[in-house]
Design a protein around this motif. Sequence first.
Motif, PDB file in Angstrom:
ATOM      1  N   ASN A 343      -5.360 -47.487  32.699  1.00  0.00           N
ATOM      2  CA  ASN A 343      -6.162 -46.841  31.939  1.00  0.00           C
ATOM      3  C   ASN A 343      -7.702 -46.733  32.350  1.00  0.00           C
ATOM      4  N   ASN A 344      -7.994 -47.661  33.093  1.00  0.00           N
ATOM      5  CA  ASN A 344      -9.438 -47.597  33.384  1.00  0.00           C
ATOM      6  C   ASN A 344      -9.783 -46.509  34.323  1.00  0.00           C
ATOM      7  N   ARG A 345      -8.651 -46.442  35.241  1.00  0.00           N
ATOM      8  CA  ARG A 345      -8.953 -45.157  36.344  1.00  0.00           C
ATOM      9  C   ARG A 345      -8.808 -43.699  35.564  1.00  0.00           C
ATOM     10  N   ALA A 346      -7.888 -43.750  34.402  1.00  0.00           N
ATOM     11  CA  ALA A 346      -7.798 -42.280  33.525  1.00  0.00           C
ATOM     12  C   ALA A 346      -9.091 -42.155  32.966  1.00  0.00           C
ATOM     13  N   ALA A 347      -9.696 -43.209  32.307  1.00  0.00           N
ATOM     14  CA  ALA A 347     -10.921 -43.032  31.430  1.00  0.00           C
ATOM     15  C   ALA A 347     -12.130 -42.771  32.426  1.00  0.00           C
ATOM     16  N   GLY A 348     -11.933 -43.293  33.744  1.00  0.00           N
ATOM     17  CA  GLY A 348     -13.131 -43.132  34.779  1.00  0.00           C
ATOM     18  C   GLY A 348     -12.901 -41.709  35.225  1.00  0.00           C
ATOM     19  N   ALA A 382      -5.475 -37.219  30.562  1.00  0.00           N
ATOM     20  CA  ALA A 382      -3.833 -37.044  30.082  1.00  0.00           C
ATOM     21  C   ALA A 382      -3.129 -36.862  31.409  1.00  0.00           C
ATOM     22  N   GLY A 383      -3.728 -35.776  32.266  1.00  0.00           N
ATOM     23  CA  GLY A 383      -2.815 -35.494  33.592  1.00  0.00           C
ATOM     24  C   GLY A 383      -2.625 -36.820  34.250  1.00  0.00           C
ATOM     25  N   TYR A 384      -3.637 -37.738  34.711  1.00  0.00           N
ATOM     26  CA  TYR A 384      -3.486 -38.635  35.174  1.00  0.00           C
ATOM     27  C   TYR A 384      -2.507 -39.727  34.756  1.00  0.00           C
ATOM     28  N   LEU A 385      -2.619 -39.848  33.251  1.00  0.00           N
ATOM     29  CA  LEU A 385      -1.874 -40.846  32.742  1.00  0.00           C
ATOM     30  C   LEU A 385      -0.281 -40.501  32.732  1.00  0.00           C
ATOM     31  N   PHE A 386       0.058 -39.013  32.525  1.00  0.00           N
ATOM     32  CA  PHE A 386       1.307 -38.920  32.355  1.00  0.00           C
ATOM     33  C   PHE A 386       2.137 -38.784  33.825  1.00  0.00           C
ATOM     34  N   TRP A 387       1.125 -38.611  34.979  1.00  0.00           N
ATOM     35  CA  TRP A 387       1.631 -38.878  36.325  1.00  0.00           C
ATOM     36  C   TRP A 387       1.918 -40.228  36.470  1.00  0.00           C
ATOM     37  N   GLN A 388       1.236 -41.224  36.315  1.00  0.00           N
ATOM     38  CA  GLN A 388       1.390 -42.504  36.375  1.00  0.00           C
ATOM     39  C   GLN A 388       2.638 -43.034  35.723  1.00  0.00           C
ATOM     40  N   LEU A 389       2.908 -42.449  34.511  1.00  0.00           N
ATOM     41  CA  LEU A 389       3.935 -42.852  33.693  1.00  0.00           C
ATOM     42  C   LEU A 389       5.195 -42.604  34.184  1.00  0.00           C
ATOM     43  N   ARG A 390       5.301 -41.353  34.638  1.00  0.00           N
ATOM     44  CA  ARG A 390       6.415 -40.824  35.374  1.00  0.00           C
ATOM     45  C   ARG A 390       6.752 -41.799  36.732  1.00  0.00           C
ATOM     46  N   GLY A 391       5.878 -42.018  37.452  1.00  0.00           N
ATOM     47  CA  GLY A 391       6.221 -43.090  38.310  1.00  0.00           C
ATOM     48  C   GLY A 391       6.794 -44.445  38.057  1.00  0.00           C
ATOM     49  N   HIS A 392       6.011 -44.814  36.991  1.00  0.00           N
ATOM     50  CA  HIS A 392       6.309 -46.172  36.282  1.00  0.00           C
ATOM     51  C   HIS A 392       7.886 -46.201  36.001  1.00  0.00           C
ATOM     52  N   LEU A 393       8.091 -45.016  34.954  1.00  0.00           N
ATOM     53  CA  LEU A 393       9.516 -45.138  34.397  1.00  0.00           C
ATOM     54  C   LEU A 393      10.452 -44.923  35.794  1.00  0.00           C
TER      55      LEU A 393
END
Length: 404
Positions: A343-348, A382-393
């Motif tokens: 979340n910190n990196r997405a916000a940054g 949003a783009g970064y978080l969705f990319w991270q979510l895909r890998g995490h799931l």
Amino acid sequence: MAHHFVARLGGAVGSLAVVWLTARYLGAAGRGQVSLFVTDTAALLLFTGLLGGSSLIYLVPRRNVWHLLAPAYGWALLVCALGATVAGALRGGGWPYGLNLAALAGLQALLSINLSLLLGRGHERLFNLLTTGQVGLLAAALAALLALGYRTVPVFYYASYLAYGLPLLLSAARLWQLPDVRRGRRQRRRATARELARHSRGAHFSNIIVFANYRLGYYVVAYLLGTPALGVLSVGVAVAEGLWLIARSTSLIQYVALVRTPAAGQGGAGRTMGRMGLAVLGLTALGAAVLAAVPAGWLAGTFGPAFAAARPVLWALAPGIVANAGVNLVSTYFAAQARYGINNRAAGLGLLVVLPLTVGLVPHLGIVGAALAMSASYLASAGYLFWQLRGHLAAARTAHPSTL
């Protein structure tokens, strides 16, 4: 879930009523001054979260409520006092501005702490009642004062004292009834305070950056264009951000549920979140399309002639508003697992986008430039978080296939 959504809906309606009242009866300049005060208050509340915030919800099911409340209260009052002193000097409003800022930010900070502790202990209905009630009280008190002929910015302060003071007393009374032992070993209290500080720094750092993404444009517009322009921008933003109602309601419930879910079940929870997220994004997109079609005449007739200029702000914000509805859900998923770095990196990343765009666009495009910069920031996060979510799931599917 239903009562949380109803509470959020009531809060959103009340907030829009406050925006309408301040815009209609105080004008663009008065609305701009109120917006600046509210933004300063929100900034102070963010820093109080460095020893509190959502970490209180995370820790209170497993810790003594009084061991958490004492350090959170002390830090909140210190931040509000020091921050209001600095803000009062910068705003040029002298001691009245700083004093009202310190007092009202302090009231809101203490109320937020109480509500977080109550929510973490499962008092959802009381949380919803007080959260909605404070907005309703603010709108009602403000309407009453304006009806009596008080048409100056300080009426907002007077109404706010009632709106936050009464719920604070009610929430404190309920906390006092909890069975937790009010005394404990000093060593244990210190250990809990250190634990709270550790969790809060990680959990809340992204919130501070996100605030800059949300409201950096307010300060730039106020400095370059003045408070009347800020008043128009704030109305457009308030109307557009009302679309986050569903996303924020869903993310709050999701967070409370996820912190109580065993690690093996997190993957399944993530898949459920994905299905909910699609529905939330769809509804938010529909609402954004409706707002983009709102005619300038409706805005002028509702808020006042000066606010017709808010229509292009709605157009510029629409894509980012939809994207940030997804950010609310995904960031909550990672926060519940204490994966604060994502979340910190997405916000940054959002801050790296909004900072140069705001400074570059506002001098040329005015308030529309500020809205475009906000929208671009939301899309990047949003783009970064969705990319991270895909890998995490995908990783969770491999580790716990039976839960997916």
